[in-house]
Enzyme design. Structure first.
Site: not given
Ligand code: BDP
Length: 599
Positions: A162, A402, A468, A504
């Site tokens: 991404d 990932e 997330y 993240e």
């Molecule tokens: C994670 C990835 C990252 C993406 C992020 C997203 O590590 O590179 O930009 O999600 O979806 O899975 O914002």
């Protein structure tokens, strides 16, 4: 690999500027001798990505040629001359005055060639670099992959990651000279014994017999002697009452390595040394023996117009913003960053998790394909360690971001995971081993995806996960997301018993979009989600840090989930203006005690 420098024994010529440029979609350039000059050149900035410069190049990933001419100063004659390219994405071939001098693969690391015998002294030297970035499933990172994640992302250009697949000469190109007896490599490692700092310096030098080290703090100096055997020497300096390097006091000693005699050096190289240790004890990450909590971000090298090309004002600005917001660390997601970034981190006291572009690795394509990917990962890890091994700021190597098992789509859908193939675990073990062999002084990690195999993280020193909840899962329900998060953190800690980082978490946020109660994409939602994650971490003493995704909005491929081809999870906009979350974080992260677990 040493960063080039100008001093009394070495010379440096920065070839950055505007070069001739021509795309070569039919790949005829080599047979037509484009290395001697381009018939239909356009102008192109170096460093820069080519994609955002001309309209027709935005999605062009094929071959392109860069050519420039430069005199070498007459005073360099008789010296060893090296051509050094900071990075070329993804693969490059290089010619000097029509002669091929070498090639390199892998988009984010420097490479250099001894070009002494190709130099001209009575005319300008023609330097030609052919770069291509074909997106291929077996490259690291991969593009144009079939099935799995590719089906899910359905993006253009077709990456499995991404961020926009920017291409070109992204970093400075240098010509430099060294004496013929020269310092080839220096490795600095440090240790602490009570109040004494131990600085061990390994030097590799061709033909050298003796030399010296000088470590300086103002007027105070420590001196060591180098005796070379087969081109190698080691010396250790003991610095009493040392000032230890840390984010609070990023103190750097000045080290000079000299070949030959002090008053008539054959060669000299100077570098900054920060005395510090990094370790893990129980559930704590220790810097200089004390628990530390990492506050910061996953970042990108990304900016309007220059793409992934080095832009020094942006580097300095980003470090100023990191300090402003109270961060003490970041991860070089998802590839090695410019060497100027690492030097800034040393000076500013920012801790770095240093990552190779092994992002969203998949095990498709059969054993040979997977072996080829491993070879590329090993090469990039090896080159990264060679480049960054003496930076005090670098505390941890990240071998992957990932990676995905073959049943990842099933896992995403909440299905029962299949047993993990031991061959996939062995893939990562090879990378963990490589890091530990080549650099026993730093920690190693792998950044795990939501629902990914825990088996792959067992060998990590620190458990790093991207989560997330409240965004891709429990969308619009941050409270439900927080509950799932807390359950998972506790379960993972019970299973692995190591310090943990969330590397993240975050929410796409359109600057200026507001809603009460908070709704997805609004600034309020981003603040709410970040606050919940930080609170959950603060209540867990085994949490060693929290890195928000992302420092700033960044460009990515076009896709239905990416408005304007942008990832909007930045806490700052792409132009580096703060969203509400930036002010929230500054308040929280500038509190005393926010840099220790539970803070
Ligand atoms: C994670 C990835 C990252 C993406 C992020 C997203 O590590 O590179 O930009 O999600 O979806 O899975 O914002």
């Amino acid at each position: 690999m040493l960063y080039p420098q100008q001093n009394d024994t070495r010379n440096l010529l920065d070839l950055s500027g505007i070069w001739d440029f021509q795309i070569d979609p039919d790949e005829v350039g080599e047979s037509q001798g484009w290395f001697n000059g381009l018939a239909a050149a356009r102008q192109m900035a170096v460093p820069s990505s080519w994609n955002d410069i001309y309209d027709d190049l935005r999605d062009y990933m094929g071959a392109a040629w860069y050519v420039t001419e430069s005199y070498a100063p007459a005073s360099w004659r008789g010296q060893r001359i090296v051509l050094r390219i900071g990075s070329a994405t993804y693969a490059a071939n290089v010619w000097v005055n029509g002669a091929p001098v070498g090639e390199h693969e892998g988009g984010h690391l420097p490479f250099e060639f001894d070009v002494t015998r190709h130099m001209r002294w009575d005319a300008p030297n023609v330097i030609a670099i052919r770069v291509e970035n074909h997106l291929q499933p077996n490259r690291v990172p991969a593009g144009n992959a079939q099935g799995g994640l590719a089906m899910f992302m359905r993006n253009f250009p077709a990456t499995t990651y991404d961020f926009f697949p920017y291409c070109g000469l992204h970093r400075a190109v240098y010509l430099y000279s060294t004496p013929s007896t020269y310092i080839e490599d220096i490795t600095v490692s440090t240790d602490i014994d009570a109040t004494t700092g131990l600085v061990t310096v390994d030097v590799v030098a061709s033909d050298a017999t003796n030399g010296a080290l000088h470590l300086r703090n103002g007027e105070t100096q420590w001196r060591g002697l180098l005796q070379f055997t087969n081109g190698r020497a080691q010396a250790q300096l003991a610095v009493d009452n040392a000032r230890f390097w840390s984010p609070d006091d990023p103190f750097l000693y000045e080290l000079s390595v000299i070949l030959g005699e002090d008053d008539a050096p054959q060669d000299r190289y100077r570098l900054d040394v920060g005395i510090r240790t990094v370790a893990v004890a129980g559930d704590k990450l220790l810097l200089n023996g004390r628990p530390i909590f990492l506050k910061g971000f996953g970042k990108h090298e990304d900016f309007a117009v220059c793409g992934r090309g080095t832009f020094n004002p942006l580097i300095v600005k980003d470090y100023a913003l990191l300090k402003w917001i109270g961060a003490n660390s970041f991860r070089t997601a998802h590839y090695p960053y410019d060497e100027e970034q690492m030097r800034m981190a040393d000076r500013e006291g920012i801790l770095i998790i240093d990552e190779i572009p092994n992002v969203s690795l998949q095990f498709a394509g059969g054993d040979d394909a997977v072996a080829e990917r491993l070879r590329m990962c090993q090469q990039q890890m090896h080159e990264l360690i060679a480049r960054d091994k003496s930076h005090p700021s670098v505390i941890m190597w990240s071998i992957a971001n990932e990676p995905m098992p073959p049943d990842m789509m099933k896992r995403f859908a909440g299905g029962e995971p299949e047993p993990v193939d031991p061959k996939t675990t062995a893939f990562f073990q090879a990378l963990y081993d490589l890091c530990r062999q080549e650099d026993p002084t730093r920690l190693v990690t792998l950044v795990g995806v939501m629902g990914g195999p825990v088996e792959w993280m067992e060998a990590a020193d620190v458990v790093c996960i991207n989560r997330y909840y409240g965004w891709y899962a429990q969308s619009g329900q941050p409270d439900a997301g927080q509950q799932v998060l807390e359950q998972e953190l506790d379960a993972l800690y019970a299973q692995l018993g190591k310090p943990m980082l969330i590397t993240e978490f975050g929410a796409d946020t359109i600057a200026g979009s507001h809603s009460h109660p908070p709704e997805m994409w609004s600034e309020e939602y981003q603040v709410d989600l970040i606050r919940r994650y930080l609170d959950s971490a603060a209540a867990r003493p085994f949490m060693a840090g929290m890195h928000i995704w992302n420092f700033a909005d960044f460009k990515t491929a076009q896709a239905t989930m990416r408005a304007n081809g942008m990832n909007y999870k930045g806490v700052f906009t792409r132009a580096r203006q703060p969203k509400m979350a930036a002010h929230f974080l500054r308040e929280r992260w500038t509190q005393p005690g926010s840099d220790v677990p539970g803070g």
